[in-house]
Design an enzyme around this catalytic site. Structure first.
Site, PDB file in Angstrom:
ATOM      1  N   TYR A 219       0.833  -1.086  -0.035  1.00 40.89           N
ATOM      2  CA  TYR A 219      -0.015  -0.125   0.028  1.00 40.89           C
ATOM      3  C   TYR A 219       0.965   1.324   0.052  1.00 40.89           C
ATOM      4  CZ  TYR A 219       1.042   1.020   4.958  1.00 40.89           C
ATOM      5  OH  TYR A 219       1.445   1.515   6.201  1.00 40.89           O
TER       6      TYR A 219
ATOM      7  N   LYS B 107       6.525  -1.581   2.154  1.00 40.55           N
ATOM      8  CA  LYS B 107       5.404  -1.095   2.704  1.00 40.55           C
ATOM      9  C   LYS B 107       4.282  -2.259   2.248  1.00 40.55           C
ATOM     10  CE  LYS B 107       3.264   3.510   3.167  1.00 40.55           C
ATOM     11  NZ  LYS B 107       3.525   3.685   4.662  1.00 40.55           N
TER      12      LYS B 107
HETATM   13  N1  PDD Z   1       2.944   5.680   7.191  1.00 42.06           N
HETATM   14  N2  PDD Z   1       7.643   4.532   8.834  1.00 42.06           N
HETATM   15  C1  PDD Z   1       6.489   3.959   8.768  1.00 42.06           C
HETATM   16  C2  PDD Z   1       6.484   2.482   9.474  1.00 42.06           C
HETATM   17  C3  PDD Z   1       5.357   4.458   8.201  1.00 42.06           C
HETATM   18  O1  PDD Z   1       4.256   3.637   8.237  1.00 42.06           O
HETATM   19  C4  PDD Z   1       5.499   5.605   7.604  1.00 42.06           C
HETATM   20  C5  PDD Z   1       4.135   6.274   6.855  1.00 42.06           C
HETATM   21  C6  PDD Z   1       6.418   6.298   7.479  1.00 42.06           C
HETATM   22  C7  PDD Z   1       6.868   7.685   6.832  1.00 42.06           C
HETATM   23  O2  PDD Z   1       6.598   7.439   5.281  1.00 42.06           O
HETATM   24  P1  PDD Z   1       6.319   8.563   4.537  1.00 42.06           P
HETATM   25  O3  PDD Z   1       7.020   9.663   4.794  1.00 42.06           O
HETATM   26  O4  PDD Z   1       6.787   8.066   3.197  1.00 42.06           O
HETATM   27  O5  PDD Z   1       4.849   8.820   4.910  1.00 42.06           O
HETATM   28  C8  PDD Z   1       7.768   5.902   8.027  1.00 42.06           C
HETATM   29  C9  PDD Z   1       1.612   5.876   6.613  1.00 42.06           C
HETATM   30  C10 PDD Z   1       1.371   7.420   6.506  1.00 42.06           C
HETATM   31  C11 PDD Z   1       0.500   5.018   7.090  1.00 42.06           C
HETATM   32  O6  PDD Z   1       0.964   3.731   7.125  1.00 42.06           O
HETATM   33  O7  PDD Z   1      -0.387   5.523   7.333  1.00 42.06           O
END
Ligand code: PDD
Length: 281
Positions: free
Chosen positions: A33, A147
């Site tokens: 995702y 992810k």
């Molecule tokens: N999460 N680390 C983790 C474990 C995360 O789930 C996320 C983002 C980030 C930050 O990544 P980015 O800057 O690309 O959003 C780091 C999203 C927002 C979520 O799972 O809702």
């Protein structure tokens, strides 16, 4: 301004957005995702998110049925349809529907969903005052750079934070800081901006990358190195980065104030520059 639901190439109502109980995303968390956002109707760093989406897909051997331009077109159309100036876009691809067996059958058709919902901005009051967090053991698997939909350890960590009355849980693996349950970790020590290096144990955050670019462009010293958990309490400043929280100052960890217990100067400089970029792009 409607919420948008998109399933396998079609805009549908929430009532009709139904996926089979045999979907491998539901049964195994077998999928990937992205969470993307808009500022004033403009999608922020879409290419970077789609690049990571494509990489996640490759890493789990999931052939994407759409090209990047096709994905972009669908996401742009969904955002326009929603009309929300500040929207949260969720895209998810699972391996698809098949009778339950761990190894995946050949020729299975992936399930693609997208939602575009109104994004409530991260509380400006909390941004100004700074947030608190706790540390917790990192219980995740060995490929946190993907992810993937398997978020149970993140869910449990976030729940622990909620129960403790704080905003985020910072995960620690083998005595080293990895990242938050929904964010990447940064600290400032002696004016250098430090963050754990990219590895299989953290998500390569789109916002993390941008923070590092901004810090470098402002001639700040940047260090990407392992951070022992005990060092974080002695940091001059701590902050988190992520799509939804942007840059958020951290003023207390495990009940211990960081420095004077107020957002630091370097964090605030980075926040200002980040905001300028987000509103400009
Ligand atoms: N999460 N680390 C983790 C474990 C995360 O789930 C996320 C983002 C980030 C930050 O990544 P980015 O800057 O690309 O959003 C780091 C999203 C927002 C979520 O799972 O809702």
């Amino acid at each position: 301004m409607p919420d948008i639901y998109f399933l396998n190439g079609q805009f549908v109502s929430l009532e009709n957005a139904r996926v089979s109980i045999n979907d491998r995303g539901f049964q195994f968390g077998d999928g990937i995702y992205e969470v993307i956002r808009t500022y004033h109707g403009r999608i922020f760093h879409l290419d970077e998110h789609l690049k990571r989406f494509e990489k996640s897909a490759r890493e789990i051997d999931l052939p994407l049925p759409f090209s990047r331009p096709e994905m972009k077109k669908a996401i742009e159309e969904a955002c326009l349809k929603s009309g929300y100036p500040m929207a949260k876009i969720y895209v998810q691809m699972t391996r698809g529907e098949a009778e339950r067996s761990h190894a995946f059958p050949a020729g299975i058709k992936p399930t693609f969903i997208m939602t575009v919902l109104k994004l409530s901005p991260f509380s400006p009051a909390l941004k100004a005052s700074g947030i608190e967090m706790i540390t917790t053991e990192d219980l995740r698997w060995g490929r946190c750079d993907i992810k993937s939909l398997n978020l149970l350890p993140n869910v449990l960590a976030q729940q622990k934070a909620k129960k403790a009355g704080v905003y985020e849980a910072l995960m620690v693996r083998n005595g080293k800081v990895t990242e938050g349950s929904i964010s990447n970790f940064f600290m400032v020590k002696n004016e250098a901006v430090a963050t754990p290096p990219l590895s299989a144990f953290i998500l390569p955050g789109v916002t993390r990358d941008l923070v590092l670019d901004i810090a470098r462009s402002l001639k700040m010293k940047v260090i990407e190195e392992d951070i022992p958990a005990e060092e974080i309490y002695r940091a001059d400043e701590v902050f988190l980065s992520g799509t939804t929280i942007e840059i958020a100052p951290v003023i207390k960890i495990d009940g211990k104030p960081i420095s004077n217990g107020r957002p630091g100067a370097i964090t605030q400089t980075l926040m200002k520059e980040f905001e300028a970029i987000a509103l400009r792009e």
